[in-house]
Design an enzyme around this catalytic site. Structure first.
Site, PDB file in Angstrom:
ATOM      1  N   CYS A   1       0.874  -1.181   0.000  1.00  0.00           N
ATOM      2  CA  CYS A   1       0.000   0.000   0.000  1.00  0.00           C
ATOM      3  C   CYS A   1       0.906   1.224   0.000  1.00  0.00           C
ATOM      4  O   CYS A   1       1.087   1.880   1.023  1.00  0.00           O
ATOM      5  CB  CYS A   1      -0.914  -0.017   1.214  1.00  0.00           C
ATOM      6  SG  CYS A   1      -1.775  -1.599   1.476  1.00  0.00           S
TER       7      CYS A   1
ATOM      8  N   CYS B   1      -1.218   3.784  10.971  1.00  0.00           N
ATOM      9  CA  CYS B   1      -1.067   5.105  11.587  1.00  0.00           C
ATOM     10  C   CYS B   1      -2.258   5.352  12.500  1.00  0.00           C
ATOM     11  O   CYS B   1      -2.958   6.347  12.394  1.00  0.00           O
ATOM     12  CB  CYS B   1      -0.930   6.205  10.524  1.00  0.00           C
ATOM     13  SG  CYS B   1      -2.281   6.307   9.354  1.00  0.00           S
TER      14      CYS B   1
ATOM     15  N   ALA C   1       1.466   4.305  -1.947  1.00  0.00           N
ATOM     16  CA  ALA C   1       1.355   5.744  -2.221  1.00  0.00           C
ATOM     17  C   ALA C   1       1.285   6.527  -0.910  1.00  0.00           C
ATOM     18  O   ALA C   1       0.741   6.037   0.082  1.00  0.00           O
ATOM     19  CB  ALA C   1       0.120   6.019  -3.070  1.00  0.00           C
ATOM     20  N   PRO C   2       1.882   7.725  -0.893  1.00  0.00           N
ATOM     21  CA  PRO C   2       2.508   8.434  -2.011  1.00  0.00           C
ATOM     22  C   PRO C   2       3.961   8.066  -2.288  1.00  0.00           C
ATOM     23  O   PRO C   2       4.534   8.537  -3.255  1.00  0.00           O
ATOM     24  CB  PRO C   2       2.405   9.900  -1.576  1.00  0.00           C
ATOM     25  CG  PRO C   2       2.473   9.841  -0.083  1.00  0.00           C
ATOM     26  CD  PRO C   2       1.747   8.596   0.310  1.00  0.00           C
ATOM     27  N   GLY C   3       4.584   7.242  -1.413  1.00  0.00           N
ATOM     28  CA  GLY C   3       5.928   6.776  -1.728  1.00  0.00           C
ATOM     29  C   GLY C   3       6.976   6.968  -0.662  1.00  0.00           C
ATOM     30  O   GLY C   3       8.143   6.653  -0.885  1.00  0.00           O
TER      31      GLY C   3
ATOM     32  N   ASP D   1       1.586  -1.462   5.018  1.00  0.00           N
ATOM     33  CA  ASP D   1       1.151  -0.259   5.734  1.00  0.00           C
ATOM     34  C   ASP D   1      -0.324  -0.079   5.377  1.00  0.00           C
ATOM     35  O   ASP D   1      -0.681   0.713   4.506  1.00  0.00           O
ATOM     36  CB  ASP D   1       1.991   0.945   5.300  1.00  0.00           C
ATOM     37  CG  ASP D   1       1.694   2.180   6.130  1.00  0.00           C
ATOM     38  OD1 ASP D   1       1.611   2.053   7.361  1.00  0.00           O
ATOM     39  OD2 ASP D   1       1.521   3.260   5.543  1.00  0.00           O
TER      40      ASP D   1
ATOM     41  N   LYS E   1       7.562   5.369   2.300  1.00  0.00           N
ATOM     42  CA  LYS E   1       8.200   4.124   2.720  1.00  0.00           C
ATOM     43  C   LYS E   1       8.862   3.415   1.542  1.00  0.00           C
ATOM     44  O   LYS E   1       9.885   2.741   1.715  1.00  0.00           O
ATOM     45  CB  LYS E   1       7.178   3.212   3.397  1.00  0.00           C
ATOM     46  CG  LYS E   1       6.628   3.786   4.706  1.00  0.00           C
ATOM     47  CD  LYS E   1       5.650   2.830   5.350  1.00  0.00           C
ATOM     48  CE  LYS E   1       5.023   3.447   6.595  1.00  0.00           C
ATOM     49  NZ  LYS E   1       4.144   4.591   6.267  1.00  0.00           N
TER      50      LYS E   1
END
Length: 493
Positions: free
Chosen positions: A113, A234, A115-117, A181, A119
């Protein structure tokens, strides 16, 4: 900002009255910290020597620091050149799992998962040499941003996909590590994004933990026996965190792995009553960052035996039959015939001269576009293309336009770029901003005709074609800075 009453009741019961008061004060009153992570591929000197003043480093991440004030990122050429990424500090804790448990050999890793990038770019900087990263995003309106950020980061060994986790299920034992994530109720984003408060509800928490388990069940077969699953959210509640980790152990036989975490980092452990497996939770009154949760799990089984199963499944011994620029007319790209008619032998040879380490990459023509992809990972790419939607793979090198072989912007961003193959012109700040707005750019009289690589502070920005009286701006139209004004105060790295 007012926290939802059911969230307040739950968090107070979870943390206790005294700690909840400190927690809510941090959410409601403290400023959100801003942190960046530098791109190790693009800095020749010690990363922090470039900073204007001493800044506090993020203790659990390499080359990362907190900013004492927010930069005007949109108007910083180094941001557009992939020199650094703006990432929330807590989420950089993924580095601890990768450095502790990932083997030193080349591995295949999936960021499910992505986006946005944040990790994904971080993972790509951490993986052993020769590794492949597959970055997936299920939402089509987000996957283009992911592809842009990974292109700017500049590592060639990346595949960007746009598929539901269920579409990966049949790719058994393909990945040595999977980062999940997962979409969550977003409690950790309350301070960063007030809309997250309005969207939160107990009902949404219930939907989220069930969706998370579906995702984990879908993706589990893809993980090599002995491989790592890094699970993160999160959010704060135990339903989406500890209870899902406990479920992974009970239903899928996963083993939870510990990390070495110094007490001064202020990271909280397991909050689920009666459970003692190691997990890591970031709370804003204890750590300098937003809410985050992470657990590291290992899949049961023998890793070496699984590697053999993966090779057999993909037909790795037949990799030499896949298409490359030197193997015109053979098949690749998931079994589809690839044509190099748009690129003659002289053009292919010229493009190979643009690359560093070209011997490790296959040139793959598709229509008018030429791409480089790591030869050793071609069987994995072929397997991916049979099951998931591949948006981008490797590095786009050039586009055939008439007799011209036009260098692609992705090449300018890539570590594969052999800079001495092009004339280069260093530009000042106003010219860099004009270029990034895709405006007309005037070069010096010393610039030769043809394709010229523009640099700013020695960072490649992209290509122009100098035709004498003007230079055609080749910056991607969809990436341009759209704002037509400059802020009164410019703060850049």
């Amino acid at each position: 900002m007012q926290l939802p009453a059911p969230f307040v009741d739950y968090a107070r019961a979870l943390l206790g009255e005294a700690e909840y008061n400190r927690f809510s004060t941090a959410l409601l009153e403290d400023e959100q910290p801003v942190s960046i992570r530098l791109n190790p591929q693009k800095w020749d000197n010690s990363p922090f020597s470039i900073l204007h003043s001493p800044l506090k480093e993020v203790p659990w991440a390499t080359g990362a620091c907190y900013l004492d004030q927010r930069l005007t990122f949109t108007f910083d050429p180094l941001f557009h050149a992939g020199g650094y990424y703006v990432q929330e500090a807590s989420s950089m804790f993924v580095e601890q799992a990768v450095r502790r448990y990932l083997p030193e050999r080349a591995v295949a890793v999936l960021d499910l998962c992505a986006a946005p990038g944040g990790k994904s770019t971080h993972l790509r900087s951490l993986l052993p040499a020769g590794s492949l990263l597959v970055a997936n995003e299920v939402m089509r309106n987000r996957v283009q941003v992911l592809a842009e950020n990974l292109t700017k980061w500049g590592h060639p060994d990346v595949v960007v996909t746009n598929s539901d986790p269920a579409e990966f299920t049949s790719l058994e034992h393909l990945f040595d590590c999977i980062l999940t994530d997962v979409p969550c109720s977003g409690e950790g984003m309350f301070r960063k994004d007030e809309t997250a408060i309005g969207e939160w509800s107990p009902e949404n928490v219930e939907i989220c933990w069930q969706r998370q388990r579906r995702i984990l069940m879908d993706i589990w077969p893809c993980l090599n026996p002995g491989g790592l699953l890094v699970y993160s959210t999160c959010t704060y509640n135990t339903k989406e965190n500890e209870e899902n980790v406990r479920w992974l152990c009970r239903e899928l036989g996963a083993e939870v792995l510990p990390l070495d975490v110094p007490a001064e980092w202020g990271i909280t452990g397991n909050l689920l009553a009666g459970e003692d497996f190691p997990v890591y939770r970031f709370l804003p009154h204890k750590t300098q960052g937003e809410g985050f949760f992470l657990a590291v799990l290992r899949k049961a089984g023998d890793e070496e035996e699984a590697d053999g199963m993966r090779m057999a499944q993909m037909g790795r011994p037949n990799a030499d039959k896949l298409i490359s620029g030197k193997q015109k007319g053979k098949k690749g790209n998931g079994g589809k015939a690839a044509s190099s008619m748009a690129f003659g032998k002289e053009q292919l040879a010229a493009v190979q001269g643009w690359l560093r380490g070209a011997e490790g990459y296959s040139l793959m023509p598709e229509g008018q576009t030429l791409t480089a992809f790591a030869t050793s990972w071609l069987p994995v790419l072929s397997a991916l293309k049979q099951h998931v939607r591949v948006l981008q793979a490797g590095v786009t090198l050039a586009e055939a336009k008439g007799k011209d072989c036009v260098p692609a912007h992705a090449l300018a961003m890539s570590s594969l770029l052999r800079r001495e193959a092009f004339a280069c012109e260093e530009v000042d700040y106003p010219t860099a901003i004009a270029y990034l707005r895709k405006e007309a750019v005037t070069l010096s009289g010393a610039a030769p005709r043809g394709f010229v690589l523009l640099t700013y502070r020695d960072f490649p920005l992209g290509f122009v074609k100098n035709v004498g009286n003007r230079a055609n701006n080749l910056y991607p139209q969809e990436w341009r800075i759209r704002s037509g004004y400059l802020p009164e105060e410019i703060r850049i790295l």
